[in-house]
Design a protein around this motif. Structure first.
Motif, PDB file in Angstrom:
ATOM      1  N   PRO A  19       0.800  -1.234   0.000  1.00 52.32           N
ATOM      2  CA  PRO A  19       0.000   0.000   0.000  1.00 52.32           C
ATOM      3  C   PRO A  19       0.828   1.277   0.000  1.00 52.32           C
ATOM      4  CG  PRO A  19      -0.883  -1.566   1.575  1.00 52.32           C
ATOM      5  CD  PRO A  19       0.430  -2.121   1.123  1.00 52.32           C
ATOM      6  N   ASP A  20       1.924   1.288   0.720  1.00 50.24           N
ATOM      7  CA  ASP A  20       2.756   2.502   0.774  1.00 50.24           C
ATOM      8  C   ASP A  20       3.375   2.799  -0.588  1.00 50.24           C
ATOM      9  OD1 ASP A  20       2.137   2.813   3.438  1.00 50.24           O
ATOM     10  OD2 ASP A  20       3.951   1.801   4.141  1.00 50.24           O
ATOM     11  N   LYS A  21       3.881   1.766  -1.248  1.00 47.89           N
ATOM     12  CA  LYS A  21       4.452   1.934  -2.592  1.00 47.89           C
ATOM     13  C   LYS A  21       3.374   2.414  -3.563  1.00 47.89           C
ATOM     14  CE  LYS A  21       6.789  -0.682  -6.259  1.00 47.89           C
ATOM     15  NZ  LYS A  21       7.247  -2.008  -6.704  1.00 47.89           N
ATOM     16  N   ALA A  22       2.183   1.850  -3.436  1.00 44.60           N
ATOM     17  CA  ALA A  22       1.075   2.233  -4.323  1.00 44.60           C
ATOM     18  C   ALA A  22       0.671   3.685  -4.093  1.00 44.60           C
ATOM     19  CB  ALA A  22      -0.116   1.309  -4.101  1.00 44.60           C
ATOM     20  N   ARG A  23       0.642   4.090  -2.844  1.00 50.05           N
ATOM     21  CA  ARG A  23       0.231   5.456  -2.509  1.00 50.05           C
ATOM     22  C   ARG A  23       1.151   6.470  -3.182  1.00 50.05           C
ATOM     23  NH1 ARG A  23       0.337   4.605   2.545  1.00 50.05           N
ATOM     24  NH2 ARG A  23      -1.733   3.646   2.609  1.00 50.05           N
ATOM     25  N   VAL A  24       2.441   6.209  -3.150  1.00 47.35           N
ATOM     26  CA  VAL A  24       3.418   7.107  -3.768  1.00 47.35           C
ATOM     27  C   VAL A  24       3.245   7.116  -5.288  1.00 47.35           C
ATOM     28  CG1 VAL A  24       5.869   7.483  -4.192  1.00 47.35           C
ATOM     29  CG2 VAL A  24       5.088   6.851  -1.900  1.00 47.35           C
ATOM     30  N   ALA A  25       3.105   5.921  -5.881  1.00 46.11           N
ATOM     31  CA  ALA A  25       3.010   5.815  -7.339  1.00 46.11           C
ATOM     32  C   ALA A  25       1.757   6.472  -7.899  1.00 46.11           C
ATOM     33  CB  ALA A  25       3.045   4.344  -7.754  1.00 46.11           C
ATOM     34  N   LEU A  26       0.658   6.397  -7.139  1.00 39.64           N
ATOM     35  CA  LEU A  26      -0.639   6.879  -7.637  1.00 39.64           C
ATOM     36  C   LEU A  26      -0.948   8.311  -7.216  1.00 39.64           C
ATOM     37  CD1 LEU A  26      -2.605   3.607  -6.804  1.00 39.64           C
ATOM     38  CD2 LEU A  26      -1.903   4.373  -9.089  1.00 39.64           C
ATOM     39  N   GLN A  27      -0.046   8.905  -6.471  1.00 41.85           N
ATOM     40  CA  GLN A  27      -0.280  10.257  -5.950  1.00 41.85           C
ATOM     41  C   GLN A  27      -0.543  11.248  -7.090  1.00 41.85           C
ATOM     42  OE1 GLN A  27       2.887  11.431  -3.388  1.00 41.85           O
ATOM     43  NE2 GLN A  27       1.752  13.074  -2.429  1.00 41.85           N
ATOM     44  N   GLY A  28      -1.598  12.011  -6.945  1.00 36.02           N
ATOM     45  CA  GLY A  28      -1.894  13.051  -7.927  1.00 36.02           C
ATOM     46  C   GLY A  28      -2.781  12.594  -9.076  1.00 36.02           C
ATOM     47  N   LEU A  29      -3.024  11.289  -9.207  1.00 40.99           N
ATOM     48  CA  LEU A  29      -3.911  10.829 -10.281  1.00 40.99           C
ATOM     49  C   LEU A  29      -5.356  11.049  -9.866  1.00 40.99           C
ATOM     50  CD1 LEU A  29      -2.287   7.478 -11.498  1.00 40.99           C
ATOM     51  CD2 LEU A  29      -2.256   9.698 -12.633  1.00 40.99           C
ATOM     52  N   PRO A  30      -6.184  11.609 -10.752  1.00 41.39           N
ATOM     53  CA  PRO A  30      -7.584  11.878 -10.388  1.00 41.39           C
ATOM     54  C   PRO A  30      -8.412  10.603 -10.314  1.00 41.39           C
ATOM     55  CG  PRO A  30      -7.230  12.349 -12.715  1.00 41.39           C
ATOM     56  CD  PRO A  30      -5.881  12.010 -12.140  1.00 41.39           C
ATOM     57  N   ASN A  31      -9.360  10.561  -9.391  1.00 40.12           N
ATOM     58  CA  ASN A  31     -10.335   9.463  -9.321  1.00 40.12           C
ATOM     59  C   ASN A  31      -9.708   8.088  -9.159  1.00 40.12           C
ATOM     60  OD1 ASN A  31     -12.485  11.304  -9.743  1.00 40.12           O
ATOM     61  ND2 ASN A  31     -12.089  11.243 -11.944  1.00 40.12           N
ATOM     62  N   VAL A  32      -8.553   8.021  -8.464  1.00 44.43           N
ATOM     63  CA  VAL A  32      -7.883   6.743  -8.234  1.00 44.43           C
ATOM     64  C   VAL A  32      -7.757   6.515  -6.734  1.00 44.43           C
ATOM     65  CG1 VAL A  32      -5.783   5.385  -8.573  1.00 44.43           C
ATOM     66  CG2 VAL A  32      -6.593   6.886 -10.400  1.00 44.43           C
ATOM     67  N   GLU A  33      -8.191   5.348  -6.289  1.00 45.85           N
ATOM     68  CA  GLU A  33      -8.013   4.977  -4.884  1.00 45.85           C
ATOM     69  C   GLU A  33      -7.316   3.631  -4.817  1.00 45.85           C
ATOM     70  OE1 GLU A  33     -11.470   3.271  -2.696  1.00 45.85           O
ATOM     71  OE2 GLU A  33     -12.663   4.050  -4.388  1.00 45.85           O
ATOM     72  N   GLN A  34      -6.690   3.346  -3.679  1.00 43.51           N
ATOM     73  CA  GLN A  34      -6.040   2.051  -3.539  1.00 43.51           C
ATOM     74  C   GLN A  34      -6.501   1.363  -2.270  1.00 43.51           C
ATOM     75  OE1 GLN A  34      -2.472   3.581  -0.970  1.00 43.51           O
ATOM     76  NE2 GLN A  34      -3.182   1.517  -1.242  1.00 43.51           N
ATOM     77  N   ALA A  35      -6.385   0.052  -2.287  1.00 43.04           N
ATOM     78  CA  ALA A  35      -6.782  -0.776  -1.157  1.00 43.04           C
ATOM     79  C   ALA A  35      -5.747  -1.883  -1.009  1.00 43.04           C
ATOM     80  CB  ALA A  35      -8.162  -1.360  -1.387  1.00 43.04           C
ATOM     81  N   GLU A  36      -5.801  -2.573   0.096  1.00 45.27           N
ATOM     82  CA  GLU A  36      -4.813  -3.617   0.354  1.00 45.27           C
ATOM     83  C   GLU A  36      -5.330  -4.975  -0.110  1.00 45.27           C
ATOM     84  OE1 GLU A  36      -1.832  -4.996   3.992  1.00 45.27           O
ATOM     85  OE2 GLU A  36      -3.199  -3.305   4.240  1.00 45.27           O
ATOM     86  N   MET A  37      -4.468  -5.706  -0.851  1.00 47.10           N
ATOM     87  CA  MET A  37      -4.802  -7.060  -1.292  1.00 47.10           C
ATOM     88  C   MET A  37      -3.545  -7.755  -1.763  1.00 47.10           C
ATOM     89  SD  MET A  37      -7.338  -8.456  -4.301  1.00 47.10           S
ATOM     90  CE  MET A  37      -6.007  -8.484  -5.516  1.00 47.10           C
ATOM     91  N   ASP A  38      -3.418  -9.036  -1.429  1.00 45.71           N
ATOM     92  CA  ASP A  38      -2.290  -9.850  -1.860  1.00 45.71           C
ATOM     93  C   ASP A  38      -2.851 -11.066  -2.589  1.00 45.71           C
ATOM     94  OD1 ASP A  38      -0.116 -11.544  -2.177  1.00 45.71           O
ATOM     95  OD2 ASP A  38       0.636 -11.276  -0.130  1.00 45.71           O
ATOM     96  N   LEU A  39      -2.486 -11.247  -3.857  1.00 48.71           N
ATOM     97  CA  LEU A  39      -3.022 -12.344  -4.662  1.00 48.71           C
ATOM     98  C   LEU A  39      -2.625 -13.721  -4.137  1.00 48.71           C
ATOM     99  CD1 LEU A  39      -2.552 -10.803  -8.208  1.00 48.71           C
ATOM    100  CD2 LEU A  39      -4.747 -11.492  -7.206  1.00 48.71           C
ATOM    101  N   LEU A  40      -1.609 -13.781  -3.272  1.00 48.61           N
ATOM    102  CA  LEU A  40      -1.216 -15.054  -2.666  1.00 48.61           C
ATOM    103  C   LEU A  40      -1.916 -15.299  -1.331  1.00 48.61           C
ATOM    104  CD1 LEU A  40       2.627 -15.089  -3.453  1.00 48.61           C
ATOM    105  CD2 LEU A  40       0.848 -16.492  -4.511  1.00 48.61           C
ATOM    106  N   ASP A  41      -2.786 -14.389  -0.941  1.00 47.69           N
ATOM    107  CA  ASP A  41      -3.477 -14.484   0.350  1.00 47.69           C
ATOM    108  C   ASP A  41      -4.989 -14.470   0.120  1.00 47.69           C
ATOM    109  OD1 ASP A  41      -4.538 -14.256   2.865  1.00 47.69           O
ATOM    110  OD2 ASP A  41      -3.549 -12.361   3.353  1.00 47.69           O
ATOM    111  N   PRO A  42      -5.620 -15.642   0.077  1.00 44.91           N
ATOM    112  CA  PRO A  42      -7.061 -15.709  -0.212  1.00 44.91           C
ATOM    113  C   PRO A  42      -7.910 -14.858   0.731  1.00 44.91           C
ATOM    114  CG  PRO A  42      -6.092 -17.897  -0.312  1.00 44.91           C
ATOM    115  CD  PRO A  42      -5.023 -16.992   0.224  1.00 44.91           C
TER     116      PRO A  42
END
Length: 333
Positions: A66-89
């Protein structure tokens, strides 16, 4: 079981390997559309999210970091992020349940995240990590998001595969390398064949409800997908680790098109499958270079296109049954 999709051939679309994402989206208005993009905070996924957000879509990016995603997506309009791991059902279920619980429609689901040629690792349930992350996690996510896809009335699911599917079909007797020796490239190929077959099985179940599936080979692009490659791997591809995370020199020879794509050209096919009106009424197709790919017969030299095993409807059904058993998740259509 029906035979192979008769639409699995170039349209032609009028586009090609050098078409940038901006050309694909030039007249596309996604205002009010809701989208989920896995792996949408780096490389191709981030480029895809940028294009969708610029066209007006509201984008959710589930992220293992999530922290890496927050930095990468900063400033993009209408974009939100949430936590999820594809190896964790459990994390997949939490993310999907929260999103479905909002009551909104999901117009586009782009299954972009992936790993490649990793050392042998297993998820919490013991499944080989490339098959688990690239296919099983996305299978479970899609089935859990199905109610939101149905609400859209006309949704598309875009699954990223790869020309790496040519390395191996799905081994239904030993998908987790429990009996056979582990080979990271066979495991990658199997997972990419599974991605393509998933689009076929999904489209078969979703078409009557307006949910269509497409598999996309984005092209040869150098991103952090190469993080697990060894010096020997780089040498086999004619690369050095120095240019592994950038755009390769334009004159470099590769199987496909004679050069590597940049990120915009790489994201273009994903965005074309997600938005193009040329694909209305179609689905279950393997696409590349902003067009439907040609089928390359098993004995034919592979220079792009799709091997028959990766779009075979009988294998798609076998994979669906296996995936339901391995994940414990079933689809109620």
């Amino acid at each position: 079981m029906s035979s192979m999709n008769t639409h699995q051939h170039p349209l032609p679309s009028g586009l090609g390997p050098t078409t940038p994402a901006t050309d694909v989206l030039r007249d596309v208005d996604l205002t009010g559309q809701r989208v989920v993009v896995t792996g949408g905070y780096a490389g191709l996924g981030l480029e895809t999210v940028r294009g969708l957000a610029a066209a007006g879509a509201r984008v959710v990016v589930p992220a293992r970091s999530p922290d890496k995603a927050r930095v990468a997506l900063q400033g993009l309009p209408n974009v939100e992020q949430a936590e999820m791991d594809l190896l964790d059902p459990a994390s997949i279920a939490r993310f999907a349940d929260e999103l479905v619980g909002r009551g909104d429609a999901l117009d586009l689901l782009i299954l972009n995240a992936g790993i490649m040629a990793t050392p042998l690792r297993r998820d919490a349930r013991g499944h080989e990590s490339q098959f688990a992350a690239n296919h099983l996690g996305h299978f479970e996510l899609t089935l859990r998001l199905w109610p939101a896809l149905l609400r859209a009335g006309a949704a598309r699911v875009v699954v990223l595969t790869s020309l790496g599917h040519r390395f191996a079909p799905v081994d239904f007797d030993d998908p987790d390398f429990a009996q056979r020796p582990y080979d990271k490239w066979l495991a990658y190929g199997q997972s990419k064949s599974a991605n393509a077959l998933f689009a076929v099985g999904l489209d078969r179940r979703g078409a009557a409800h307006g949910v269509r599936g497409f598999a996309v080979h984005p092209g040869a692009i150098l991103t952090d997908l190469t993080r697990d490659l060894t010096a020997e791997d780089y040498a086999a591809f004619g690369l050095s680790p120095d240019n592994a995370h950038g755009v390769a020199p334009a004159g470099m020879s590769v199987e496909e098109g004679g050069r590597y794509k940049n990120l915009s050209q790489g994201a273009a096919t994903t965005l074309w499958c997600a938005t193009s009106r040329q694909l209305d009424g179609l689905g279950g197709l393997y696409c590349e270079n902003c067009d439907v790919a040609r089928v390359v017969a098993d004995g034919e030299v592979f220079d792009g296109g799709v091997r028959p095993w990766a779009i075979d409807p009988t294998q798609a059904e076998r994979l669906w049954t296996l995936s339901e058993r391995l994940t414990g998740v079933t689809l109620n259509t």
